[in-house]
Design an enzyme around this catalytic site. Structure first.
Site, mmCIF file in Angstrom:
data_model
loop_
_atom_site.group_PDB
_atom_site.id
_atom_site.type_symbol
_atom_site.label_atom_id
_atom_site.label_comp_id
_atom_site.label_asym_id
_atom_site.label_seq_id
_atom_site.Cartn_x
_atom_site.Cartn_y
_atom_site.Cartn_z
ATOM 1 N N PRO A 1 0.788 -1.249 0.000
ATOM 2 C CA PRO A 1 0.000 0.000 0.000
ATOM 3 C C PRO A 1 0.815 1.293 0.000
ATOM 4 O O PRO A 1 0.816 2.053 0.982
ATOM 5 C CB PRO A 1 -0.840 -0.132 1.266
ATOM 6 C CG PRO A 1 0.015 -0.937 2.186
ATOM 7 C CD PRO A 1 0.753 -1.909 1.312
ATOM 8 N N CYS A 2 1.462 1.582 -1.115
ATOM 9 C CA CYS A 2 2.215 2.835 -1.209
ATOM 10 C C CYS A 2 1.292 4.048 -1.191
ATOM 11 O O CYS A 2 1.743 5.168 -0.914
ATOM 12 C CB CYS A 2 3.086 2.842 -2.462
ATOM 13 S SG CYS A 2 2.213 2.536 -3.998
ATOM 14 N N HIS A 3 0.009 3.825 -1.441
ATOM 15 C CA HIS A 3 -0.952 4.942 -1.375
ATOM 16 C C HIS A 3 -1.172 5.416 0.056
ATOM 17 O O HIS A 3 -1.732 6.492 0.274
ATOM 18 C CB HIS A 3 -2.284 4.526 -1.999
ATOM 19 C CG HIS A 3 -2.935 3.371 -1.314
ATOM 20 N ND1 HIS A 3 -2.599 2.051 -1.594
ATOM 21 C CD2 HIS A 3 -3.899 3.313 -0.350
ATOM 22 C CE1 HIS A 3 -3.331 1.255 -0.843
ATOM 23 N NE2 HIS A 3 -4.122 1.997 -0.074
#
Length: 353
Positions: free
Chosen positions: A316-318
């Site tokens: 989850p780089c978001h």
């Protein structure tokens, strides 16, 4: 792509009637000719089953369609400037080309002026257009799984070189060299756009939105590094990804359990492992991650590692934001990032109720 039968029937009726009120609302991809049109195109109307409908021109391009020369769908409602038409023609002649400043001068254009006019007319940058056209050709080939020569003719190329280059530079030559391994490509629809999934029977190698900045370079680097050939097909891993993504977007899944292939440097892998520990509904800043790694000066390096992540949503780089709380640095687009974070906040709240 519009999948609702009711909507498709509505749009087909508008296409048949050349209803001007629908211009700019949808684009019609014609399977038999490989072109896409706006609703008032005066060309002979295809059968319903030979039509696909897209809300944006970029999606039609990514599906492998080229603009209709009769109705010029991307120029609606104004006439297309000569400089812009010259660029469109140049892309069709060499779809595999990645444009540089010198290329504009070679065809007698001022780069800044041409790019500005292109954006004004098409509502997308020239780089976006050229990339979408390249990727669309490659995606079309892997989706259909047919011979390159058949797709080349359908795409309107008199020789195989243009189409073949557009495909093989991204996905690998389908016939001319022996490769060690094979990856299967498939497409997964989500509420915020279609995603490309690359997997084999053991791992997930890449999961990205199909219009992500830098996607084709990610694919090329992965393919060249491990000598992969990429073809269209389903795997058990892909099916698991599709199932878990569906649950995620329904708000019933907050964690993923997928076999991931981590393609990166030791530092990048460290960053990605931290990303995987960020709980659903929470965020960290780039500085937070740098501090966890023991060096507050590594903020930029963390940002680069974040951008090198090939597993959108799953890693989850978001969930990484600026220190001031701003949603920055998401290659899939800020609107998608905001959608995902809001979705996760709701899912986390429901989980704890």
């Amino acid at each position: 792509m519009i999948t609702s039968k009711k909507k498709r029937e509505e749009y087909y009726h508008a296409l048949k009637e050349k209803d001007r009120s629908y211009d700019g609302i949808f684009y019609a991809g014609i399977k038999t000719t490989g072109i896409f049109c706006h609703p008032t195109c005066r060309a002979r109307k295809p059968k319903f089953e030979n039509c696909e409908f897209y809300p944006t021109a970029e999606e039609a391009l990514l599906a492998g369609y080229r603009p209709c020369k009769i109705c010029q769908p991307l120029s609606f409602p104004q006439a297309i400037p000569e400089e812009v038409q010259l660029l469109v023609n140049a892309v069709e002649e060499q779809p595999e080309k990645r444009w540089k400043e010198a290329d504009f001068l070679a065809i007698g254009l001022n780069s800044a002026t041409a790019r500005r006019k292109f954006k004004e007319v098409y509502k997308m940058t020239f780089v976006q257009y050229a990339r979408a056209r390249r990727m669309g050709l490659a995606f079309k080939e892997i989706r259909r799984g047919s011979k390159v020569i058949e797709q080349q003719l359908e795409a309107g190329y008199e020789s195989s070189s243009g189409f073949n280059d557009a495909f093989t530079k991204i996905m690998g030559n389908p016939a001319k060299k022996v490769v060690a391994r094979q990856l299967n490509a498939s497409f997964i629809s989500t509420p915020i756009g279609r995603m490309l999934c690359l997997s084999d029977d053991d791992y997930l190698y890449l999961l990205e939105f199909e219009n992500r900045r830098g996607l084709e370079r990610e694919i090329e680097q992965l393919r060249l590094k491990y000598n992969f050939r990429i073809i269209y097909g389903q795997t058990a891993v892909n099916q698991l990804v599709e199932e878990q993504l569906g649950e995620y977007f329904q708000g019933v899944r907050t964690e993923f359990s997928l076999p991931l292939f981590y393609d990166g440097s030791p530092f990048q892998k460290e960053v990605w492992k931290i990303l995987e520990t960020i709980p659903c509904g929470k965020t960290l800043s780039y500085r937070d991650i740098a501090l966890r790694l023991g060096d507050k000066n590594k903020v930029r390096a963390v940002g680069r590692a974040n951008g090198s992540n090939k597993m959108a949503i799953v890693i989850p780089c978001h969930r990484v934001i600026g220190s001031d709380g701003n949603l920055t640095g998401y290659a899939g687009g800020i609107e998608r990032k905001q959608y995902l974070l809001e979705l996760e906040k709701r899912a986390a709240l429901q989980k704890h109720e």
